[in-house]
Design an enzyme around this catalytic site. Structure first.
Site: not given
Ligand SMILES: NC(=O)C1=CN([C@@H]2O[C@H](COP(=O)(O)OP(=O)(O)OC[C@H]3O[C@@H](n4cnc5c(N)ncnc54)[C@H](O)[C@@H]3O)[C@@H](O)[C@H]2O)C=CC1
Ligand SMILES: O=C(O)C(=O)COP(=O)(O)O
Length: 526
Positions: A230, A259, A278
């Site tokens: 993020r 963004e 993104h």
């Molecule tokens: N760039 C993109 O298009 C995408 C971005 N994301 C983002 O990726 C991130 C992670 O997603 P997931 O792995 O699915 O989530 P998840 O919930 O499976 O994992 C997140 C991890 O972060 C840990 N966490 C929470 N607060 C923390 C802190 N202060 N310090 C260290 N660790 C902490 C949690 O314990 C958890 O293990 C989310 O922010 C999500 O929105 C997800 C999909 C696509």
């Molecule tokens: O799933 C997430 O957290 C993402 O950041 C993906 O974002 P998007 O659906 O590609 O706009």
């Protein structure tokens, strides 16, 4: 027919599912004002990261039942505002895990080998090999911040590439980290020892600017940082300064504080910086996954079924829901019943889980009991999403207790409401898998199924009283479907529970309370 607004690009597979139950309008690129203006027409809103669903939009969504985020992060939705309004917020927790993890890995390798700049150089007609001498990731240390779904997949792949793994995640056990081949360390150790750092955490007040100037100062001069989680977790100004001054070796960013990324100085940096718009979730596979996952949940909620990945109904995963659904129905019925017996303002609700129920997760049961308790006052405005908040706002103290030793039924539930008009209690259990039985009213044992129209009396156990109530109801043309008396001692106090075929006409309750021997009478609609 229900109406769904889709305000970000969603794969057709999702639109097809929504179209089974609703009229679907696709309107992409709306401003917040435009969204607020049209939202009153819609029962559901489906978004990705492009739409910001503010409190104003939620307040304006008078018909809105569900907001579906086709992806993971819900930081662009005011979830608290939705919860207060009883709007379910759902996401797709796993649909894009692989896509995001692979994007982070691609960024790490592209950054190490300067692939974007080398590609641009060849396409501009040059054959420059000496400017792009990169670094290997093999045997280097990768620090993973956030060892959740995406972080874990990155760990597995990076391990296979021969990297040493460190992880920082205060909510993950050492055993889990060990399983993934990661050494769980404090953030400072990760910053100091990593050659590559990749962020996979949600944006929260604690993680905002987690990577600031002070954190960057702890990183190695050859360190490269990747953020596909993020925007705002890295302080972009501090990052720019460090890169510009060569204090760290590189950064690959997919997400930004604002963004689309505007006029950022990061754009002026050369091969040490890679910026993508993104794209973490932008694979065909992930987009089909998240669209189907979220559209199915919207369809289910519009059909009155529960959602499997609601972010604002804590503890209600599909497996738990499946197992607890009959008990939640019991809790809701008993909550409704005790609320009506209490009549006035309820100040305290004791929820006692008995027998096998005592070993279960209590939160969904408590939420269901509160939903039932508040249903007379709030009608369809109360649901599993907002029941706890509504109870809290009304100052209802909730006390949970457990008694695994209670053995009358396999599992039973006892509720006690302390109210401004007096205290009442009810107990209920399940017969077979899902048939509800009320087994106790104000400590008087009974055994009756709930029915839509019911009459309860507290009376003195004496001859003739049942006949008098029967005749009185008959004289008002009210048909009794069933009747039962519960008493503790002969000729002491007793309760009478009647199931009626019709609602009790106005005024008849007063007549009943005038019958000699009747101490109190209550009508209940379930
Ligand atoms: N760039 C993109 O298009 C995408 C971005 N994301 C983002 O990726 C991130 C992670 O997603 P997931 O792995 O699915 O989530 P998840 O919930 O499976 O994992 C997140 C991890 O972060 C840990 N966490 C929470 N607060 C923390 C802190 N202060 N310090 C260290 N660790 C902490 C949690 O314990 C958890 O293990 C989310 O922010 C999500 O929105 C997800 C999909 C696509
Ligand atoms: O799933 C997430 O957290 C993402 O950041 C993906 O974002 P998007 O659906 O590609 O706009």
């Amino acid at each position: 027919m229900a109406k769904v607004l889709v305000s970000d690009p969603i794969d057709q597979a999702g639109i097809d599912i929504l179209s089974q139950v609703a009229t679907v309008d696709i309107k992409i690129g709306l401003s917040s004002e435009e969204l607020a203006q049209i939202i009153p027409e819609y029962d559901a809103l489906m978004i990705r990261s492009g739409s910001r669903v503010t409190q104003e939009i939620i307040e304006a969504g008078t018909q809105l039942k569900i907001i579906g985020r086709a992806g993971v992060g819900v930081d662009n939705v005011d979830v608290n505002a939705a919860t207060r309004k009883g709007i379910v917020v759902v996401n797709s927790p796993e649909g894009n895990t692989i896509a995001a993890a692979e994007h982070a890995l691609a960024m790490m390798l592209a950054l190490s080998r300067y692939i974007p700049d080398a590609n641009a150089s060849v396409k501009s007609g040059k054959w420059d090999r000496k400017s792009f001498i990169g670094a290997e990731v093999y045997k280097k240390t990768l620090g993973i911040v956030g060892l959740g779904k995406i972080g874990s997949h990155v760990a597995t792949a990076a391990k296979a590439m021969g990297m040493k793994l460190l992880a920082y995640d205060p909510f993950i056990s050492t055993e889990r980290a060990d399983q993934l081949g990661c050494r769980l360390v404090e953030m400072d150790v990760l910053l100091q020892e990593s050659d590559y750092i990749t962020l996979h955490i949600p944006k929260t007040p604690e993680t905002t600017h987690l990577i600031d100037a002070a954190a960057i100062a702890k990183m190695k001069p050859n360190a490269r940082i990747i953020n596909c989680s993020r925007g705002g977790i890295i302080d972009e100004t501090a990052l720019y300064n460090a890169l510009k001054e060569g204090r760290i070796a590189g950064a690959a960013l997919d997400v930004y504080e604002t963004e689309p990324l505007g006029d950022s100085p990061l754009k002026s940096l050369e091969k040490q910086v890679i910026l993508t718009p993104h794209l973490g979730a932008s694979t065909t596979e992930a987009q089909v996954n998240v669209a189907i996952d979220v559209a199915e949940q919207i369809r289910d909620v519009l059909l009155g079924l529960p959602a499997r990945s609601a972010v604002n109904i804590p503890g209600l995963g599909p497996d738990i829901l499946e197992e607890l659904r009959p008990y939640m129905q019991l809790a809701e019925t008993l909550g409704n019943l005790v609320g009506q017996l209490a009549g006035g303002r309820v100040e305290q609700l004791v929820v006692k889980l008995q027998g096998e129920l005592a070993t279960n997760k209590s939160q969904p049961i408590v939420v269901a009991a509160l939903k039932g308790l508040l249903s007379q006052a709030l009608r369809e405005r109360v649901n599993y999403v907002n029941a706890s908040i509504e109870a809290k706002e009304r100052g209802i103290r909730v006390i949970e207790t457990r008694d695994a030793g209670e053995r009358d039924y396999a599992g039973s539930l006892h509720l006690e409401a302390k109210g401004s008009l007096g205290d009442h209690s009810v107990t209920g259990a399940l017969l077979g898998d899902s048939e509800i039985r009320i087994t106790d009213i104000d400590e008087f044992p009974v055994n009756v199924p709930p029915s839509q129209h019911m009459l309860f009396t507290l009376h003195r156990d004496m001859p003739g009283i049942i006949g008098k109530i029967g005749s009185l109801l008959g004289s008002f043309n009210v048909n009794i479907a069933s009747m039962q008396v519960g008493r503790k001692i002969v000729r002491g106090d007793a309760v009478m529970v009647l199931s009626l075929d019709d609602p009790l006409p106005d005024g008849i309750l007063d007549e009943i309370t005038k019958v000699s021997g009747i101490r109190d009478a209550y009508t209940v609609t379930l």
